[in-house]
Scaffold this active site. Structure first.
Site, PDB file in Angstrom:
ATOM      1  N   TYR A  51       4.870  16.267  -9.103  1.00 37.48           N
ATOM      2  CA  TYR A  51       3.682  16.748  -9.807  1.00 37.48           C
ATOM      3  C   TYR A  51       3.902  16.836 -11.315  1.00 37.48           C
ATOM      4  O   TYR A  51       2.942  16.845 -12.084  1.00 37.48           O
ATOM      5  CB  TYR A  51       3.266  18.123  -9.285  1.00 37.48           C
ATOM      6  CG  TYR A  51       2.739  18.126  -7.867  1.00 37.48           C
ATOM      7  CD1 TYR A  51       2.480  16.940  -7.189  1.00 37.48           C
ATOM      8  CD2 TYR A  51       2.502  19.308  -7.203  1.00 37.48           C
ATOM      9  CE1 TYR A  51       2.007  16.936  -5.895  1.00 37.48           C
ATOM     10  CE2 TYR A  51       2.011  19.320  -5.897  1.00 37.48           C
ATOM     11  CZ  TYR A  51       1.768  18.126  -5.249  1.00 37.48           C
ATOM     12  OH  TYR A  51       1.291  18.129  -3.967  1.00 37.48           O
ATOM     13  N   LYS A  85      13.559  14.346   2.339  1.00 36.97           N
ATOM     14  CA  LYS A  85      13.534  12.986   2.885  1.00 36.97           C
ATOM     15  C   LYS A  85      14.735  12.215   2.365  1.00 36.97           C
ATOM     16  O   LYS A  85      14.616  11.155   1.747  1.00 36.97           O
ATOM     17  CB  LYS A  85      12.221  12.290   2.511  1.00 36.97           C
ATOM     18  CG  LYS A  85      11.031  12.730   3.327  1.00 36.97           C
ATOM     19  CD  LYS A  85      11.105  12.252   4.787  1.00 36.97           C
ATOM     20  CE  LYS A  85      10.873  10.762   4.892  1.00 36.97           C
ATOM     21  NZ  LYS A  85      10.956  10.304   6.311  1.00 36.97           N
ATOM     22  N   ASP A 145       9.161  14.962   7.488  1.00 36.23           N
ATOM     23  CA  ASP A 145       8.176  14.499   8.466  1.00 36.23           C
ATOM     24  C   ASP A 145       8.434  15.128   9.836  1.00 36.23           C
ATOM     25  O   ASP A 145       7.495  15.478  10.557  1.00 36.23           O
ATOM     26  CB  ASP A 145       8.146  12.974   8.544  1.00 36.23           C
ATOM     27  CG  ASP A 145       9.514  12.345   8.688  1.00 36.23           C
ATOM     28  OD1 ASP A 145      10.545  13.042   8.545  1.00 36.23           O
ATOM     29  OD2 ASP A 145       9.575  11.120   8.941  1.00 36.23           O
ATOM     30  N   ASP A 182       3.783  21.699  -0.561  1.00 33.94           N
ATOM     31  CA  ASP A 182       2.326  21.725  -0.608  1.00 33.94           C
ATOM     32  C   ASP A 182       1.754  21.343   0.757  1.00 33.94           C
ATOM     33  O   ASP A 182       0.871  22.015   1.306  1.00 33.94           O
ATOM     34  CB  ASP A 182       1.851  20.747  -1.694  1.00 33.94           C
ATOM     35  CG  ASP A 182       0.388  20.923  -2.064  1.00 33.94           C
ATOM     36  OD1 ASP A 182      -0.307  21.727  -1.416  1.00 33.94           O
ATOM     37  OD2 ASP A 182      -0.057  20.240  -3.007  1.00 33.94           O
ATOM     38  N   ASP A 211       0.310  24.083   3.979  1.00 29.15           N
ATOM     39  CA  ASP A 211      -1.071  23.995   4.440  1.00 29.15           C
ATOM     40  C   ASP A 211      -1.128  23.778   5.949  1.00 29.15           C
ATOM     41  O   ASP A 211      -1.997  24.328   6.637  1.00 29.15           O
ATOM     42  CB  ASP A 211      -1.809  22.866   3.718  1.00 29.15           C
ATOM     43  CG  ASP A 211      -2.327  23.283   2.353  1.00 29.15           C
ATOM     44  OD1 ASP A 211      -1.951  24.376   1.890  1.00 29.15           O
ATOM     45  OD2 ASP A 211      -3.094  22.515   1.741  1.00 29.15           O
TER      46      ASP A 211
END
Length: 365
Positions: free
Chosen positions: A141, A192, A224, A248, A252
């Site tokens: 970001y 990852k 994942d 993020d 959620d």
């Protein structure tokens, strides 16, 4: 001596849910339990309308001076076409960056009364209590270059850069391990590393930090797989630490295990000041501005009120009072009051103000 809260309601339902926090602050001040002085400011689309910026310099200075910032939500279709650098979300990103709020705490707790409201089976979520610790000021970001370039022949190339340095990973991992010591003493680190060099470094640093916490169990998990496991068997997790992007997404997903995104609070913390021990902090619900229901009075204020409870705990050391507010939320739910997003058979649907009033009434009793 009064402690200062800067209230930044933002856009959409942000103003409605912040009003319930203001009522709660007034109640706590009147009862003598707190002595908060509040200031208000603009952030997001409303700030763009007023100042041409997602947050003004004046309100940014208020945020820097406040003991804590309480933040609502920003954005909406009205501002979809404003310049990228002044989009509503840029106000929140600037607050995080300028206040150096590197540690984002996102608890996902399934209240007993809402175990049937989750999209998962009751036995998978009943008693759920996960804390996701997200690195907040680094990663993709904020990495540079971040750009879209013309290649010719109608083709473009977009670039976002994932960047992490050792110190950024080290400090967020230490926050996670310290918190795990107050809980079930288990940390999962999600990255990852199988396809990303930043993941390789993340895992290397996380394992080094783990050596300083012999009393805490450390487990690595690919991000994942973490997403899959949150749906398959969420109660296996206690504290999960991860980078900005994965944090993020995973937080959620965890929010929906609790019954609604409207249930999830968060805290964003900076490093303690060496002289005073105080840290900059911002508290906000994880959900967005929900423009489709803004102004209708049906928004769920629980995540906003629970975020204020986190402020009591982490910024002001008022742990007992934070517990009381959280117990009042649980008690209100036990009484069968529900906002539309968590409505269940046999319960009474209530609007934003009624839920806020019911929580305060529970505190009073």
């Amino acid at each position: 001596m009064s402690q200062t809260l800067l209230l930044l309601p933002g856009d959409g339902i942000g103003t409605e849910i912040m009003a319930e926090v203001e009522k709660l602050i007034a109640h706590l001040n009147a009862s003598g339990k707190t002595d908060f002085a509040t200031e208000s400011g603009l952030v997001g689309g409303c700030a763009y309308d007023a100042h041409g910026q997602a947050i003004s310099e004046e309100d940014m200075q208020k945020a820097l001076a406040a003991d804590a910032v309480i933040f609502g939500a920003v954005g909406g279709p009205k501002w979809d076409n404003v310049p990228y650098e002044v989009r509503p979300e840029a106000g929140l990103l600037r607050l995080r960056k300028d206040l150096q709020l590197f540690a984002n705490l996102r608890p996902a707790i399934c209240y007993p009364a809402l175990a049937d409201a989750s999209a998962l089976k009751k036995e998978l979520v009943e008693g759920l209590d996960i804390l996701i610790v997200r690195e907040l000021t680094g990663g993709v970001y904020f990495g540079e270059p971040k750009e879209i370039t013309e290649l010719g022949n109608g083709q473009k190339r977009a670039v976002d850069t994932q960047v992490y340095e050792t110190y950024e990973i080290d400090r967020i991992c230490r926050v996670a391990f310290d918190l795990a010591r107050t809980r079930r003493k288990l940390v999962h680190s999600a990255d990852k590393k199988n396809v990303m060099k930043s993941g390789v470094l993340w895992d290397e640093v996380a394992r080094d930090v783990a050596k300083d916490y012999d009393d805490v169990e450390f487990q690595h998990i690919l991000a994942d797989n973490a997403a899959m496991q949150l749906v398959r068997n969420p109660k296996q997790f206690d504290v999960m630490v991860t980078d900005n992007l994965f944090g993020d997404i995973l937080s959620d997903a965890a929010a929906m295990l609790t019954g609604s995104l409207g249930m999830l609070p968060s805290a964003s913390l900076g490093a303690p000041d060496p002289a005073t021990g105080k840290r900059k902090a911002l508290y906000e619900p994880v959900h967005g501005s929900a423009p489709d229901i803004a102004g209708t009075g049906v928004a769920n204020p629980i995540a906003m009120i629970a975020s204020f409870a986190m402020a009591l705990r982490y910024s002001f050391g008022m742990v007992e009072l934070a517990n009381e507010v959280e117990a009042a939320i649980a008690g209100m739910l036990d009484d069968g009051l529900r906002s539309a997003d968590i409505m269940q058979p046999g319960c009474k649907q209530a609007g934003t103000e009624e839920i806020g009033d019911a929580i305060i009434a529970r505190l009073t009793s």
